[in-house]
Design a protein around this motif. Structure first.
Motif, PDB file in Angstrom:
ATOM      1  N   VAL A  80       0.822  -1.216   0.000  1.00 50.80           N
ATOM      2  CA  VAL A  80       0.000   0.000   0.000  1.00 50.80           C
ATOM      3  C   VAL A  80       0.858   1.269   0.000  1.00 50.80           C
ATOM      4  CG1 VAL A  80      -1.732   1.329   1.262  1.00 50.80           C
ATOM      5  CG2 VAL A  80      -1.985  -1.150   1.035  1.00 50.80           C
ATOM      6  N   PRO A  81       1.880   1.389   0.869  1.00 50.29           N
ATOM      7  CA  PRO A  81       2.724   2.591   0.788  1.00 50.29           C
ATOM      8  C   PRO A  81       3.378   2.778  -0.573  1.00 50.29           C
ATOM      9  CG  PRO A  81       3.117   1.447   2.851  1.00 50.29           C
ATOM     10  CD  PRO A  81       2.248   0.554   2.025  1.00 50.29           C
ATOM     11  N   PHE A  82       3.851   1.693  -1.182  1.00 49.85           N
ATOM     12  CA  PHE A  82       4.499   1.812  -2.485  1.00 49.85           C
ATOM     13  C   PHE A  82       3.502   2.220  -3.571  1.00 49.85           C
ATOM     14  CE2 PHE A  82       8.429  -1.088  -1.699  1.00 49.85           C
ATOM     15  CZ  PHE A  82       8.954  -0.097  -0.889  1.00 49.85           C
ATOM     16  N   VAL A  83       2.284   1.681  -3.507  1.00 52.81           N
ATOM     17  CA  VAL A  83       1.256   2.080  -4.471  1.00 52.81           C
ATOM     18  C   VAL A  83       0.939   3.563  -4.315  1.00 52.81           C
ATOM     19  CG1 VAL A  83      -1.175   1.814  -5.109  1.00 52.81           C
ATOM     20  CG2 VAL A  83       0.234  -0.210  -4.711  1.00 52.81           C
ATOM     21  N   ALA A  84       0.823   4.021  -3.067  1.00 55.63           N
ATOM     22  CA  ALA A  84       0.526   5.435  -2.815  1.00 55.63           C
ATOM     23  C   ALA A  84       1.660   6.331  -3.311  1.00 55.63           C
ATOM     24  CB  ALA A  84       0.289   5.661  -1.322  1.00 55.63           C
ATOM     25  N   ILE A  85       2.898   5.932  -3.057  1.00 55.01           N
ATOM     26  CA  ILE A  85       4.044   6.725  -3.510  1.00 55.01           C
ATOM     27  C   ILE A  85       4.090   6.777  -5.031  1.00 55.01           C
ATOM     28  CG2 ILE A  85       6.562   6.789  -3.615  1.00 55.01           C
ATOM     29  CD1 ILE A  85       6.569   5.597  -0.776  1.00 55.01           C
ATOM     30  N   PHE A  86       3.896   5.635  -5.667  1.00 53.39           N
ATOM     31  CA  PHE A  86       3.949   5.580  -7.132  1.00 53.39           C
ATOM     32  C   PHE A  86       2.836   6.416  -7.756  1.00 53.39           C
ATOM     33  CE2 PHE A  86       2.512   3.617 -11.105  1.00 53.39           C
ATOM     34  CZ  PHE A  86       3.670   3.712 -11.861  1.00 53.39           C
ATOM     35  N   GLU A  87       1.613   6.247  -7.252  1.00 55.90           N
ATOM     36  CA  GLU A  87       0.481   6.959  -7.848  1.00 55.90           C
ATOM     37  C   GLU A  87       0.600   8.467  -7.670  1.00 55.90           C
ATOM     38  OE1 GLU A  87      -4.409   6.874  -7.938  1.00 55.90           O
ATOM     39  OE2 GLU A  87      -3.341   5.910  -6.284  1.00 55.90           O
ATOM     40  N   THR A  88       0.927   8.910  -6.462  1.00 58.02           N
ATOM     41  CA  THR A  88       1.034  10.354  -6.231  1.00 58.02           C
ATOM     42  C   THR A  88       2.212  10.960  -6.993  1.00 58.02           C
ATOM     43  OG1 THR A  88       2.242   9.862  -4.173  1.00 58.02           O
ATOM     44  CG2 THR A  88      -0.110  10.331  -3.988  1.00 58.02           C
ATOM     45  N   SER A  89       3.287  10.203  -7.141  1.00 61.44           N
ATOM     46  CA  SER A  89       4.427  10.704  -7.921  1.00 61.44           C
ATOM     47  C   SER A  89       4.040  10.887  -9.381  1.00 61.44           C
ATOM     48  CB  SER A  89       5.613   9.739  -7.806  1.00 61.44           C
ATOM     49  OG  SER A  89       6.079   9.659  -6.471  1.00 61.44           O
ATOM     50  N   MET A  90       3.288   9.928  -9.923  1.00 59.48           N
ATOM     51  CA  MET A  90       2.818  10.051 -11.300  1.00 59.48           C
ATOM     52  C   MET A  90       1.869  11.236 -11.449  1.00 59.48           C
ATOM     53  SD  MET A  90       4.288   7.716 -13.108  1.00 59.48           S
ATOM     54  CE  MET A  90       3.247   7.653 -14.560  1.00 59.48           C
ATOM     55  N   GLN A  91       1.002  11.430 -10.469  1.00 60.05           N
ATOM     56  CA  GLN A  91       0.059  12.546 -10.531  1.00 60.05           C
ATOM     57  C   GLN A  91       0.780  13.885 -10.449  1.00 60.05           C
ATOM     58  OE1 GLN A  91      -2.273  11.120  -7.244  1.00 60.05           O
ATOM     59  NE2 GLN A  91      -4.004  10.580  -8.549  1.00 60.05           N
ATOM     60  N   LEU A  92       1.773  13.975  -9.580  1.00 63.40           N
ATOM     61  CA  LEU A  92       2.524  15.225  -9.453  1.00 63.40           C
ATOM     62  C   LEU A  92       3.308  15.532 -10.724  1.00 63.40           C
ATOM     63  CD1 LEU A  92       3.776  14.820  -5.782  1.00 63.40           C
ATOM     64  CD2 LEU A  92       2.331  16.673  -6.639  1.00 63.40           C
ATOM     65  N   THR A  93       3.729  14.486 -11.422  1.00 63.77           N
ATOM     66  CA  THR A  93       4.487  14.683 -12.655  1.00 63.77           C
ATOM     67  C   THR A  93       3.588  15.060 -13.827  1.00 63.77           C
ATOM     68  OG1 THR A  93       6.160  13.089 -11.934  1.00 63.77           O
ATOM     69  CG2 THR A  93       6.068  13.592 -14.286  1.00 63.77           C
ATOM     70  N   ALA A  94       2.444  14.384 -13.933  1.00 63.87           N
ATOM     71  CA  ALA A  94       1.611  14.535 -15.131  1.00 63.87           C
ATOM     72  C   ALA A  94       0.399  15.438 -14.950  1.00 63.87           C
ATOM     73  CB  ALA A  94       1.145  13.152 -15.599  1.00 63.87           C
ATOM     74  N   GLU A  95      -0.091  15.585 -13.708  1.00 62.20           N
ATOM     75  CA  GLU A  95      -1.369  16.267 -13.522  1.00 62.20           C
ATOM     76  C   GLU A  95      -1.307  17.499 -12.629  1.00 62.20           C
ATOM     77  OE1 GLU A  95      -4.381  13.517 -12.254  1.00 62.20           O
ATOM     78  OE2 GLU A  95      -3.449  11.844 -13.313  1.00 62.20           O
ATOM     79  N   ALA A  96      -0.167  17.773 -12.020  1.00 65.10           N
ATOM     80  CA  ALA A  96      -0.103  18.868 -11.047  1.00 65.10           C
ATOM     81  C   ALA A  96      -0.328  20.230 -11.695  1.00 65.10           C
ATOM     82  CB  ALA A  96       1.243  18.846 -10.326  1.00 65.10           C
ATOM     83  N   GLU A  97       0.157  20.397 -12.913  1.00 67.90           N
ATOM     84  CA  GLU A  97       0.011  21.686 -13.587  1.00 67.90           C
ATOM     85  C   GLU A  97      -1.462  21.956 -13.893  1.00 67.90           C
ATOM     86  OE1 GLU A  97       1.749  24.070 -17.499  1.00 67.90           O
ATOM     87  OE2 GLU A  97       2.449  22.045 -17.011  1.00 67.90           O
TER      88      GLU A  97
END
Length: 215
Positions: A144-161
């Motif tokens: 679960v921690p790894f899934v959360a880290i991976f998903e939020t990292s992808m979101q910050l990279t692709a969707e934060a703007e």
């Protein structure tokens, strides 16, 4: 007989009830525009939160079969609750019309419901395997921690703007907490392993001194 029935019905009711609440919480928090509700909606809309739910259901289950069944049913019920409430809810934030048609989007509900049901079983089983103490179950507990880290990292990279500041802050906080939890789980597993080895060594030494065979 009554006690036996309660021990079976209670976990079923609790796990499925929580699944329904998670499904309802998403569209409910969409109705308000304050930062708290926006953050809650971000958390409840992310995939890792649903994975976490199925994982914890499996972790608390008494068997792998029950873990798989309850996790699958809980996720499916959550999806149904989400779409039914979202599509039939007549209002949005500030009491304005949301544009809801009053009709349930059955195609999306069916597609996501089937996907959730299929995902629930393996995640529930992994949660049940996380019960294994010390280093044996560490890899499962880190899912679960790894899934959360991976998903939020992808979101910050692709969707934060283009997103509101509170959304990016929420993703960063989730990633930080997930990293801290992962580190704590690793340290706890190492401590448990070393403590177990010391305890075993001390017991063998005590038996050797007292002349008792370790076998």
């Amino acid at each position: 007989m009554t006690h036996f029935s309660r021990t079976r019905v209670a976990p079923l009711t609790v796990s499925l009830g929580i699944g329904a609440l998670i499904g309802l919480a998403g569209p409910i928090t969409e109705k308000w525009d304050n930062p708290v509700c926006v953050s809650l909606n971000v958390v409840l809309s992310d995939g890792w939160a649903w994975v976490c739910y199925a994982f914890l259901v499996g972790y608390c289950a008494r068997s792998k079969a029950r873990a798989a069944l309850l996790s699958s049913l809980g996720l499916a019920i959550g999806v149904v609750a989400y779409y039914v409430f979202k599509d039939l809810s007549p209002t949005s934030s500030a009491g304005l019309e949301s544009g809801a048609t009053g009709e349930v989007n059955y195609s999306s509900m069916l597609a996501w419901g089937v996907a959730a049901f299929a995902l629930g079983a393996p995640v529930g089983i992994l949660g049940n395997l996380a019960i294994i103490p010390s280093l044996g179950g560490l890899s499962f507990r880190l899912i679960v921690p790894f899934v959360a880290i991976f998903e939020t990292s992808m979101q910050l990279t692709a969707e934060a703007e283009g997103q509101r500041a509170v959304v990016g802050i929420t993703w960063n906080v989730i990633r930080f907490i997930a990293g801290a939890v992962a580190m704590a789980l690793v340290l706890h597993a190492i401590w448990s392993w070393r403590h177990s080895r010391r305890t075993c060594s001390a017991e063998l030494e005590r038996r050797a001194r007292s002349g008792v065979s370790p076998l």
